[in-house]
Scaffold this motif. Structure first.
Motif, PDB file in Angstrom:
ATOM      1  N   VAL A  27      -8.988  -4.277  -2.953  1.00 45.74           N
ATOM      2  CA  VAL A  27      -8.665  -5.179  -1.848  1.00 45.74           C
ATOM      3  C   VAL A  27      -7.171  -5.449  -1.868  1.00 45.74           C
ATOM      4  CG1 VAL A  27      -9.113  -7.426  -0.804  1.00 45.74           C
ATOM      5  CG2 VAL A  27     -10.951  -6.230  -2.012  1.00 45.74           C
ATOM      6  N   HIS A  28      -6.534  -5.370  -0.696  1.00 43.77           N
ATOM      7  CA  HIS A  28      -5.088  -5.537  -0.586  1.00 43.77           C
ATOM      8  C   HIS A  28      -4.786  -6.290   0.703  1.00 43.77           C
ATOM      9  CE1 HIS A  28      -0.937  -4.423  -1.568  1.00 43.77           C
ATOM     10  NE2 HIS A  28      -0.753  -4.070  -0.310  1.00 43.77           N
ATOM     11  N   GLU A  29      -3.672  -7.038   0.731  1.00 43.67           N
ATOM     12  CA  GLU A  29      -3.353  -7.858   1.901  1.00 43.67           C
ATOM     13  C   GLU A  29      -3.274  -7.008   3.166  1.00 43.67           C
ATOM     14  OE1 GLU A  29      -3.337 -11.010   1.559  1.00 43.67           O
ATOM     15  OE2 GLU A  29      -2.745 -11.458  -0.488  1.00 43.67           O
ATOM     16  N   TRP A  30      -2.185  -6.260   3.331  1.00 45.47           N
ATOM     17  CA  TRP A  30      -2.011  -5.303   4.414  1.00 45.47           C
ATOM     18  C   TRP A  30      -1.245  -4.129   3.843  1.00 45.47           C
ATOM     19  CZ3 TRP A  30      -0.090 -10.421   5.121  1.00 45.47           C
ATOM     20  CH2 TRP A  30       1.224 -10.594   4.704  1.00 45.47           C
ATOM     21  N   ILE A  31      -1.370  -2.978   4.444  1.00 42.36           N
ATOM     22  CA  ILE A  31      -0.756  -1.766   3.912  1.00 42.36           C
ATOM     23  C   ILE A  31       0.418  -1.377   4.795  1.00 42.36           C
ATOM     24  CG2 ILE A  31      -1.107   0.663   3.328  1.00 42.36           C
ATOM     25  CD1 ILE A  31      -4.065   0.001   2.846  1.00 42.36           C
ATOM     26  N   GLU A  32       1.600  -1.284   4.195  1.00 47.03           N
ATOM     27  CA  GLU A  32       2.809  -0.890   4.896  1.00 47.03           C
ATOM     28  C   GLU A  32       3.275   0.465   4.388  1.00 47.03           C
ATOM     29  OE1 GLU A  32       5.831  -3.858   4.972  1.00 47.03           O
ATOM     30  OE2 GLU A  32       4.428  -5.503   5.365  1.00 47.03           O
ATOM     31  N   SER A  33       4.253   1.046   5.086  1.00 45.32           N
ATOM     32  CA  SER A  33       4.734   2.378   4.714  1.00 45.32           C
ATOM     33  C   SER A  33       5.538   2.364   3.430  1.00 45.32           C
ATOM     34  CB  SER A  33       5.578   2.974   5.843  1.00 45.32           C
ATOM     35  OG  SER A  33       6.679   2.138   6.139  1.00 45.32           O
ATOM     36  N   SER A  34       6.111   1.216   3.070  1.00 46.39           N
ATOM     37  CA  SER A  34       6.850   1.106   1.809  1.00 46.39           C
ATOM     38  C   SER A  34       6.665  -0.293   1.264  1.00 46.39           C
ATOM     39  CB  SER A  34       8.345   1.404   2.029  1.00 46.39           C
ATOM     40  OG  SER A  34       8.919   0.440   2.904  1.00 46.39           O
ATOM     41  N   GLY A  35       6.903  -0.428  -0.029  1.00 43.09           N
ATOM     42  CA  GLY A  35       6.773  -1.747  -0.637  1.00 43.09           C
ATOM     43  C   GLY A  35       6.223  -1.650  -2.038  1.00 43.09           C
TER      44      GLY A  35
ATOM     45  N   ILE B 126     -11.167   1.063  -0.168  1.00 48.61           N
ATOM     46  CA  ILE B 126     -10.074   0.114   0.016  1.00 48.61           C
ATOM     47  C   ILE B 126     -10.379  -0.779   1.208  1.00 48.61           C
ATOM     48  CG2 ILE B 126      -7.614  -0.147   0.556  1.00 48.61           C
ATOM     49  CD1 ILE B 126      -7.145   2.545  -0.833  1.00 48.61           C
ATOM     50  N   GLN B 127     -10.136  -2.061   1.030  1.00 44.56           N
ATOM     51  CA  GLN B 127     -10.275  -3.045   2.104  1.00 44.56           C
ATOM     52  C   GLN B 127      -8.938  -3.751   2.281  1.00 44.56           C
ATOM     53  OE1 GLN B 127     -13.210  -4.470   4.089  1.00 44.56           O
ATOM     54  NE2 GLN B 127     -11.339  -5.145   5.118  1.00 44.56           N
ATOM     55  N   CYS B 128      -8.475  -3.896   3.516  1.00 42.03           N
ATOM     56  CA  CYS B 128      -7.230  -4.605   3.795  1.00 42.03           C
ATOM     57  C   CYS B 128      -7.377  -5.385   5.097  1.00 42.03           C
ATOM     58  CB  CYS B 128      -6.049  -3.637   3.877  1.00 42.03           C
ATOM     59  SG  CYS B 128      -6.202  -2.397   5.198  1.00 42.03           S
TER      60      CYS B 128
ATOM     61  N   ASP C 285      -1.113  -0.280   8.346  1.00 37.71           N
ATOM     62  CA  ASP C 285      -0.012   0.242   9.162  1.00 37.71           C
ATOM     63  C   ASP C 285       0.564   1.539   8.605  1.00 37.71           C
ATOM     64  OD1 ASP C 285      -0.138  -1.721  11.083  1.00 37.71           O
ATOM     65  OD2 ASP C 285       1.340  -3.025  10.114  1.00 37.71           O
ATOM     66  N   ALA C 286      -0.083   2.105   7.596  1.00 36.84           N
ATOM     67  CA  ALA C 286       0.377   3.371   7.021  1.00 36.84           C
ATOM     68  C   ALA C 286      -0.827   4.210   6.619  1.00 36.84           C
ATOM     69  CB  ALA C 286       1.278   3.110   5.804  1.00 36.84           C
ATOM     70  N   PRO C 287      -1.625   4.670   7.595  1.00 38.41           N
ATOM     71  CA  PRO C 287      -2.862   5.396   7.283  1.00 38.41           C
ATOM     72  C   PRO C 287      -2.646   6.666   6.475  1.00 38.41           C
ATOM     73  CG  PRO C 287      -2.352   5.510   9.635  1.00 38.41           C
ATOM     74  CD  PRO C 287      -1.432   4.490   9.048  1.00 38.41           C
ATOM     75  N   HIS C 288      -1.417   7.215   6.518  1.00 36.88           N
ATOM     76  CA  HIS C 288      -1.148   8.433   5.755  1.00 36.88           C
ATOM     77  C   HIS C 288      -1.169   8.191   4.257  1.00 36.88           C
ATOM     78  CE1 HIS C 288       2.728   6.336   6.143  1.00 36.88           C
ATOM     79  NE2 HIS C 288       3.071   6.918   5.011  1.00 36.88           N
TER      80      HIS C 288
ATOM     81  N   ALA D 159      -5.018   8.633   3.122  1.00 36.61           N
ATOM     82  CA  ALA D 159      -5.765   9.465   4.067  1.00 36.61           C
ATOM     83  C   ALA D 159      -7.058  10.010   3.469  1.00 36.61           C
ATOM     84  CB  ALA D 159      -4.884  10.617   4.549  1.00 36.61           C
ATOM     85  N   ASP D 160      -7.125  10.096   2.137  1.00 36.48           N
ATOM     86  CA  ASP D 160      -8.300  10.660   1.478  1.00 36.48           C
ATOM     87  C   ASP D 160      -9.310   9.589   1.080  1.00 36.48           C
ATOM     88  OD1 ASP D 160      -6.626   9.515  -0.399  1.00 36.48           O
ATOM     89  OD2 ASP D 160      -7.139  10.954  -1.977  1.00 36.48           O
ATOM     90  N   ARG D 161      -9.105   8.355   1.502  1.00 41.43           N
ATOM     91  CA  ARG D 161      -9.969   7.248   1.113  1.00 41.43           C
ATOM     92  C   ARG D 161     -10.642   6.614   2.315  1.00 41.43           C
ATOM     93  NH1 ARG D 161      -9.415   5.106  -4.149  1.00 41.43           N
ATOM     94  NH2 ARG D 161      -8.537   6.804  -5.380  1.00 41.43           N
ATOM     95  N   SER D 162     -11.723   5.907   2.026  1.00 42.46           N
ATOM     96  CA  SER D 162     -12.317   5.034   3.025  1.00 42.46           C
ATOM     97  C   SER D 162     -11.549   3.720   3.002  1.00 42.46           C
ATOM     98  CB  SER D 162     -13.796   4.793   2.704  1.00 42.46           C
ATOM     99  OG  SER D 162     -14.335   3.796   3.557  1.00 42.46           O
ATOM    100  N   VAL D 163     -10.808   3.457   4.086  1.00 45.19           N
ATOM    101  CA  VAL D 163     -10.015   2.230   4.193  1.00 45.19           C
ATOM    102  C   VAL D 163     -10.580   1.401   5.343  1.00 45.19           C
ATOM    103  CG1 VAL D 163      -7.729   1.238   4.593  1.00 45.19           C
ATOM    104  CG2 VAL D 163      -7.950   3.390   3.324  1.00 45.19           C
ATOM    105  N   ARG D 164     -11.066   0.209   5.018  1.00 41.57           N
ATOM    106  CA  ARG D 164     -11.645  -0.678   6.023  1.00 41.57           C
ATOM    107  C   ARG D 164     -10.640  -1.780   6.358  1.00 41.57           C
ATOM    108  NH1 ARG D 164     -17.167  -0.253   6.717  1.00 41.57           N
ATOM    109  NH2 ARG D 164     -17.208  -2.380   7.532  1.00 41.57           N
ATOM    110  N   GLU D 165     -10.595  -2.145   7.640  1.00 40.38           N
ATOM    111  CA  GLU D 165      -9.733  -3.217   8.103  1.00 40.38           C
ATOM    112  C   GLU D 165     -10.585  -4.413   8.547  1.00 40.38           C
ATOM    113  OE1 GLU D 165      -5.957  -1.059  10.138  1.00 40.38           O
ATOM    114  OE2 GLU D 165      -7.868  -0.811  11.208  1.00 40.38           O
ATOM    115  N   THR D 166      -9.973  -5.608   8.577  1.00 40.86           N
ATOM    116  CA  THR D 166     -10.668  -6.787   9.071  1.00 40.86           C
ATOM    117  C   THR D 166     -10.509  -6.870  10.594  1.00 40.86           C
ATOM    118  OG1 THR D 166      -8.753  -8.265   8.907  1.00 40.86           O
ATOM    119  CG2 THR D 166     -10.131  -7.996   6.931  1.00 40.86           C
ATOM    120  N   TRP D 167     -11.167  -7.857  11.180  1.00 41.03           N
ATOM    121  CA  TRP D 167     -11.090  -8.040  12.628  1.00 41.03           C
ATOM    122  C   TRP D 167      -9.665  -8.331  13.092  1.00 41.03           C
ATOM    123  CZ3 TRP D 167      -9.203 -12.732  14.207  1.00 41.03           C
ATOM    124  CH2 TRP D 167      -9.288 -13.789  13.306  1.00 41.03           C
ATOM    125  N   LEU D 168      -8.803  -8.827  12.198  1.00 40.22           N
ATOM    126  CA  LEU D 168      -7.418  -9.096  12.588  1.00 40.22           C
ATOM    127  C   LEU D 168      -6.688  -7.826  13.019  1.00 40.22           C
ATOM    128  CD1 LEU D 168      -6.230 -11.687   9.919  1.00 40.22           C
ATOM    129  CD2 LEU D 168      -6.324 -12.036  12.393  1.00 40.22           C
TER     130      LEU D 168
END
Length: 384
Positions: free
Chosen positions: A6-14, A32-34, A38-41, A44-53
Motif C-alpha cells: 500500500v502506497h499513498e500515490w505513485i509519481e514518476s520520481s521520488g 499494489i494499492q494506491c 500517475d506513473a503506470p510504467h 506495468a507488470d503488477r496489479s495496481v489498484r486505485e481508490t475512487w479518488l
C-alpha cells in the motif's frame, strides 16, 4: 504468503516511490494499492489498484485531496485473499483497511504527516485552514496508528516523531539507496551521452560545491549558493521544480559562478557528485537519500545538525554536521569537509544498499517487527 503493498500515490520520481519499487522486488507476488497512479510504467507488470479518488479531479490537487484521503483508505476492496499488508506511508496510507478482512498491517513510515504534526518542517501546514483542522486529524491519525501490527521508521529521527505523534514504538529500517550502481563506475562522465550534458561537464568550474534536490523552498538550495559565496567556491545546483526562476535570480546576483542544471540524467548527476569538492544539503529531512548517494560517489557531505540526514554519515569521516544552518556555520562546515582525508565510499554506504533493506523488511514482515514489544509506548497493546 500473498501480500498487498500500500502506497499513498505513485509519481514518476521520488524517494518514497523508490522504496516502493524495492518492496515490490522483495515481494514479487504482492499486489499494489494506491490512491492514484500517475506513473503506470513503473509497475506495468503488477496489479495496481486505485481508490475512487483516482476518478476525480482531486488527483491533480494533493492539498485539496488531503481530507478525502482519510476516508478513501478505509474498507478497500480485496481482489485476492491477502495474508498481510505492507504500507509505505508519509501521509495517511497507514489508515488502510480491507473490506471484510482483518489482516496484519505492517507500516513502513517515511514520516507522520508533516502537514498536521510538524508544520514547522513543512510550510504547507501553516495555512489557517490546515491549522484549524489539524487537532481533529491528529486524533484520527493517532487512533488509526494503533491498528498497525508493527511499525518501522526510515530513521531514528522519524522513530522519535512517531513516538510523540502516534504514541507507538518503531524499529528503524533505513530506506534502500542505489549505492552499488553508483559504486559500479569509477568515472560517471564516461556514461554521459547527451551532447549538452557533455558540454556542461567540460565547462564546469573546479573546484565547486554541489547542491541537488527538488527546487522547492524547504530544500534551502539558496543556502548552498550563500555558502559558496562565503567560502569563495563556485556552486552547481542540480534538480528541477517550481523554484527554478527564483534560484536563477539568486545565481545571477551571486559573487561566485553558479550553474543551474535542470533535470540532469542519472549519469550526469553522479558525475557531478564525483567531481564536487563537497555536497551541501541544508534541509531537515526524514532520512536523506541524496547525501548517501554523494558519499557513494566519494564526496563528503555537509548537513544541518537536525534531521534523519545526520544519520547517513560519520561526522568528521565522510561528512560534517554544521552547528546550524546559519550561513556562517554552514560555510565553516564546508571548509572542514573540503579538508577531510579521503574515505572508503563502500564502507560508508554499505548499510544503505538494497540487499540490506530487503533483508530487514523481510524480517519485519516475518517476525512482526523484531525488537517491538506491545503496540503503545509503555502500554499493553490496547487500542484507543
Amino acid at each position: 504468503m500473498t501480500g498487498l503493498l500500500v502506497h499513498e500515490w505513485i509519481e514518476s520520481s521520488g524517494g518514497a516511490e523508490n522504496v516502493l519499487e524495492a518492496m515490490a522486488r522483495a515481494f514479487p507476488d504482492a499486489d499494489i494499492q494506491c490512491l492514484w497512479d500517475d506513473a503506470p510504467h513503473r509497475f506495468a507488470d503488477r496489479s495496481v489498484r486505485e481508490t475512487w479518488l483516482a476518478r476525480t479531479p482531486l488527483r491533480r490537487h494533493k492539498a485539496l485531496a488531503l481530507p478525502f484521503t482519510v476516508g478513501a483508505w478505509r474498507r478497500l476492496p480485496a481482489s485476492r485473499d491477502y495474508e498481510w499488508m505492507l504500507v509505505s506511508s508519509h501521509l495517511f496510507a497507514h489508515h488502510a483497511t480491507l473490506a471484510g478482512r482483518d489482516v496484519p498491517k505492517y507500516v513502513y513510515a517515511h514520516t507522520p504527516a508533516r502537514y498536521i504534526w510538524n508544520p514547522e518542517l513543512d510550510e504547507r501546514g501553516n495555512s489557517l485552514a490546515v491549522r484549524a483542522v489539524s487537532p481533529l486529524f491528529q486524533r484520527i491519525d493517532r487512533r488509526r496508528a494503533q491498528e498497525a501490527t508493527a511499525i518501522a521508521a526510515n530513521s531514528a529521527f522519524v522513530r522519535d516523531r512517531i513516538a510523540q505523534a502516534w504514541d507507538r514504538e518503531a524499529i528503524v529500517i533505513h530506506p534502500p539507496v542505489a549505492v552499488e550502481r553508483i559504486l559500479s563506475q569509477s568515472d560517471w562522465r564516461t556514461q554521459v551521452t547527451d551532447a549538452d550534458e557533455l558540454r556542461l561537464l567540460e565547462q564546469l568550474p573546479v573546484p565547486f560545491i554541489l547542491g541537488a534536490s527538488r527546487f522547492i523552498p524547504y530544500k534551502r538550495l539558496d543556502l548552498v549558493i550563500a555558502a559558496g559565496e562565503r567560502t569563495g567556491l563556485p556552486v552547481v545546483i542540480a534538480g528541477r521544480g517550481p523554484e527554478e526562476q527564483r534560484l536563477r535570480a539568486i545565481a545571477a546576483a551571486a559573487k561566485v559562478p553558479v550553474r543551474i542544471v535542470v533535470s540532469p540524467s542519472d549519469a550526469l548527476l553522479y558525475a557531478l557528485m564525483q567531481l564536487a569538492s563537497v555536497f551541501v544539503f541544508p534541509p531537515v529531512e526524514d532520512f536523506g537519500i541524496v547525501p548517501v548517494e554523494a558519499q557513494a560517489a566519494g564526496t563528503p557531505v555537509v548537513t544541518g545538525p537536525v534531521g534523519g540526514q545526520v544519520e547517513t554519515f560519520v561526522d568528521g569521516v565522510s561528512g560534517v554536521a554544521a552547528a546550524s544552518t546559519d550561513v556562517g556555520d554552514l560555510s565553516d562546515a564546508v571548509r572542514r569537509a573540503a579538508s577531510l582525508p579521503g574515505f572508503e565510499a563502500r564502507d560508508a554506504t554499505a548499510r544503505f544498499d538494497e540487499p540490506a533493506f530487503q533483508e530487514r523488511i523481510g524480517q519485519f514482515i516475518a517476525h512482526d517487527g523484531p525488537g517491538i514489544s506491545g503496540n503503545r509506548l509503555g502500554g499493553d497493546g490496547s487500542h484507543d
